[in-house]
Design a protein around this motif. Structure first.
Motif, short mmCIF file in Angstrom:
data_model
loop_
_atom_site.label_atom_id
_atom_site.label_comp_id
_atom_site.label_asym_id
_atom_site.label_seq_id
_atom_site.Cartn_x
_atom_site.Cartn_y
_atom_site.Cartn_z
N PHE A 84 44.84 71.42 -17.17
CA PHE A 84 44.53 69.96 -17.12
C PHE A 84 46.03 69.07 -17.27
N ALA A 85 46.04 69.58 -18.49
CA ALA A 85 47.82 69.09 -18.68
C ALA A 85 48.81 68.99 -17.55
N CYS A 86 48.93 70.29 -17.44
CA CYS A 86 50.25 71.19 -16.12
C CYS A 86 49.68 70.11 -15.02
N SER A 87 48.31 70.07 -14.95
CA SER A 87 48.20 68.94 -13.59
C SER A 87 48.14 67.63 -13.79
N ALA A 88 48.03 67.17 -14.60
CA ALA A 88 47.82 65.74 -14.59
C ALA A 88 49.37 65.05 -14.91
N LEU A 89 50.22 66.22 -15.79
CA LEU A 89 51.49 65.73 -15.98
C LEU A 89 52.97 65.81 -14.96
N ARG A 90 51.87 66.73 -13.61
CA ARG A 90 52.47 66.41 -12.09
C ARG A 90 53.93 67.55 -12.52
N LEU A 131 37.60 71.55 -17.98
CA LEU A 131 37.52 72.69 -16.56
C LEU A 131 37.11 71.33 -15.65
N LEU A 132 35.96 70.49 -15.95
CA LEU A 132 35.71 69.56 -15.07
C LEU A 132 37.17 68.41 -15.56
N CYS A 133 38.04 68.26 -15.74
CA CYS A 133 38.97 67.15 -15.51
C CYS A 133 40.22 67.59 -15.12
N TRP A 134 40.82 69.24 -15.28
CA TRP A 134 41.01 69.67 -14.95
C TRP A 134 40.91 69.85 -12.49
N ILE A 135 39.39 70.24 -12.78
CA ILE A 135 39.39 70.02 -11.19
C ILE A 135 39.02 68.74 -10.72
N VAL A 150 35.96 63.92 1.28
CA VAL A 150 35.35 64.78 -0.08
C VAL A 150 36.14 65.14 -1.10
N HIS A 151 37.37 64.61 -0.98
CA HIS A 151 38.32 65.02 -1.78
C HIS A 151 37.40 64.21 -3.17
N LEU A 152 37.16 62.54 -2.87
CA LEU A 152 37.54 61.63 -3.81
C LEU A 152 36.08 61.90 -4.73
N ALA A 153 34.95 62.09 -3.37
CA ALA A 153 33.59 62.48 -4.06
C ALA A 153 33.76 63.09 -5.20
N VAL A 154 34.68 64.55 -5.09
CA VAL A 154 34.20 66.17 -5.81
C VAL A 154 34.89 64.85 -7.21
N PHE A 155 36.23 64.17 -7.34
CA PHE A 155 36.55 63.78 -8.44
C PHE A 155 35.73 63.14 -9.71
#
Length: 182
Positions: A84-90, A131-135, A150-155
């Motif tokens: 999650f940190a890796c994804s969130a911080l780009r 896990l949910l925050c990463w997804i 669909v991506h917005l709905a998953v978010f």
């Protein structure tokens, strides 16, 4: 470049969260171990933690307890919070290995998570939260580039489910969205 960040994150996570590897229970662990699951489920629903209540209901059906998942939860928490940190911080946008290692170590040593690993009953739900925050973060990133609903709905779905575990999900996801919108 992400492997530098994740490696440093996991190293710092294990070193700073050693309390989670030590056997024993915190006060909250005794309360959850001694109460009926139905009482805890009602308690979590009253707190707005409906995903946590759903998890407790599922465990009641299987005759398992949150404390039974201590090691799995701790491993999941380290992995999913790092992803999650890796994804969130780009992190993929940076190629400087020294900066990635420094940021990974700093994020992995995040002291607030130390409290969560000291409560055995919170480790697995917090791992699921990350896990949910990463997804959710990855879905948000995909939505920004494709504008597919669909991506917005998953978010949105993963964000709501994560917030139903713990309110910690709200500021974490806000930070991720801000980093992706900068």
């Amino acid at each position: 470049p992400q492997h530098w960040f994740i490696g440093a994150y996991l190293f710092a996570f294990v070193l700073s969260k050693f309390l989670g590897f030590v056997p024993g229970y915190a006060l909250d662990d005794y309360v959850t171990a001694s109460r009926e699951a139905e009482v805890l489920t009602t308690h979590f629903i009253a707190q707005g933690r409906f995903t946590f209540a759903l998890l407790m209901s599922w465990l009641q059906l299987t005759s398992l307890h949150l404390n039974d998942f201590n090691v799995v939860g701790l491993l999941g928490l380290g992995l999913f919070s790092g992803l999650f940190a890796c994804s969130a911080l780009r992190i993929e946008d940076n190629r400087n290995p020294y900066l990635l290692v420094a940021c990974g170590a700093l994020a992995g040593a995040y002291p607030y998570l130390t409290e969560y690993v000291s409560f055995r009953q919170a480790i697995l739900p917090t791992a699921i939260l990350f896990l949910l925050c990463w997804i959710a973060t990855n879905a948000y990133q995909r939505w920004r580039s494709s504008r597919q609903h669909v991506h917005l709905a998953v978010f949105l779905a993963c964000s709501v489910l994560a917030a139903g575990i713990n309110q910690l999900a709200v500021p974490l996801l806000c930070i991720a969205v801000l980093f992706h919108d900068l």
